[in-house]
Design an enzyme around this catalytic site. Structure first.
Site, mmCIF file in Angstrom:
data_model
loop_
_atom_site.group_PDB
_atom_site.id
_atom_site.type_symbol
_atom_site.label_atom_id
_atom_site.label_comp_id
_atom_site.label_asym_id
_atom_site.label_seq_id
_atom_site.Cartn_x
_atom_site.Cartn_y
_atom_site.Cartn_z
ATOM 1 N N ARG A 3 0.845 -1.201 0.000
ATOM 2 C CA ARG A 3 0.000 0.000 0.000
ATOM 3 C C ARG A 3 0.876 1.245 0.000
ATOM 4 O O ARG A 3 2.062 1.185 0.307
ATOM 5 C CB ARG A 3 -0.925 -0.011 1.211
ATOM 6 C CG ARG A 3 -1.955 -1.147 1.139
ATOM 7 C CD ARG A 3 -2.867 -1.167 2.325
ATOM 8 N NE ARG A 3 -2.075 -1.364 3.543
ATOM 9 C CZ ARG A 3 -2.457 -1.009 4.749
ATOM 10 N NH1 ARG A 3 -3.629 -0.451 4.939
ATOM 11 N NH2 ARG A 3 -1.688 -1.222 5.784
ATOM 12 N N HIS A 4 0.296 2.376 -0.332
ATOM 13 C CA HIS A 4 1.022 3.645 -0.355
ATOM 14 C C HIS A 4 1.643 3.896 1.012
ATOM 15 O O HIS A 4 0.992 3.705 2.043
ATOM 16 C CB HIS A 4 0.047 4.772 -0.733
ATOM 17 C CG HIS A 4 0.718 6.088 -0.919
ATOM 18 N ND1 HIS A 4 0.846 6.989 0.109
ATOM 19 C CD2 HIS A 4 1.303 6.636 -2.001
ATOM 20 C CE1 HIS A 4 1.476 8.066 -0.342
ATOM 21 N NE2 HIS A 4 1.760 7.871 -1.622
ATOM 22 N N GLY A 5 2.910 4.319 1.019
ATOM 23 C CA GLY A 5 3.618 4.527 2.280
ATOM 24 C C GLY A 5 2.941 5.511 3.203
ATOM 25 O O GLY A 5 3.013 5.382 4.417
ATOM 26 N N GLY A 6 2.258 6.499 2.645
ATOM 27 C CA GLY A 6 1.553 7.477 3.462
ATOM 28 C C GLY A 6 0.079 7.155 3.606
ATOM 29 O O GLY A 6 -0.675 7.943 4.166
ATOM 30 N N LEU A 7 -0.339 5.997 3.086
ATOM 31 C CA LEU A 7 -1.739 5.558 3.092
ATOM 32 C C LEU A 7 -2.642 6.641 2.504
ATOM 33 O O LEU A 7 -3.781 6.813 2.916
ATOM 34 C CB LEU A 7 -2.196 5.186 4.504
ATOM 35 C CG LEU A 7 -1.411 4.047 5.155
ATOM 36 C CD1 LEU A 7 -1.887 3.824 6.586
ATOM 37 C CD2 LEU A 7 -1.530 2.766 4.354
#
Length: 187
Positions: A149-153
């Site tokens: 998932r995207h590192g910064g969610l």
């Protein structure tokens, strides 16, 4: 003496010995700029030429661990893992190249060379920016590993999904991406 004679007519010298090694050999920046004031001296290291970690051994894996790359790589319920490629090695080299090219440009205007220093640890920090967004306002808690998932969610969907014949990577960063995905899926 051979190195000094080469430096006398060189544009750039690049080294990545442990910090202080070239000085101990009598061929550090200060000694070589006397030989050639136009010399661009590029020094790459793991953790910088000064500071508390300057003498630590630096290989890509150890720098990934020290810089925090491994703390955000992998899945939250599993141990940290290294990033697949040798990020710190390559980012360090790429940043050193950029610094050297900038110094060459500056030399064209000033006629003077300079020391350009890049540490692998500092060069990789910018790659952590998506993950660091989660850290802001967290009371000092490190961001969790987010797997694929995207590192910064901050984006969804953002992952690798199984299909009948392999996997597909999907990322939607806005409403139009989402609508296009739905059309492609006939949904």
């Amino acid at each position: 003496e051979l190195l000094r004679s080469m430096v006398a007519r060189a544009d750039v010298l690049v080294e990545n010995f442990a910090p202080g090694a070239m000085d101990r050999l009598g061929v550090g920046y200060e000694a070589l700029r006397v030989v050639n004031p136009r010399l661009i001296y590029g020094a790459g290291s793991g953790y910088g030429r000064s500071g508390p970690n300057r003498n630590y051994p630096a290989m890509d894996l150890t720098v990934q661990a020290m810089a925090g790359v491994m703390s955000v790589t992998g899945f939250a319920d599993r141990p940290p893992v290294k990033a697949g490629p040798a990020l710190c090695d390559f980012f360090g080299g790429t940043h050193l190249y950029g610094g050297i090219m900038t110094a060459l440009f500056e030399r064209e205007r000033t006629g003077l060379g300079r020391l350009v220093e890049v540490s692998m640890q500092e060069a990789v920090y910018a790659s952590l920016s998506s993950n660091l967004g989660l850290h802001y306002g967290s009371g000092g808690q490190a961001p969790a590993r987010t797997g694929n998932r995207h590192g910064g969610l901050a984006e969804a969907p953002y992952n690798v999904y199984p299909t009948q014949d392999g996997h597909i990577a999907i990322i939607c960063v806005g409403e139009e991406h989402w609508k296009s995905l739905l059309r492609a899926m006939a949904r």
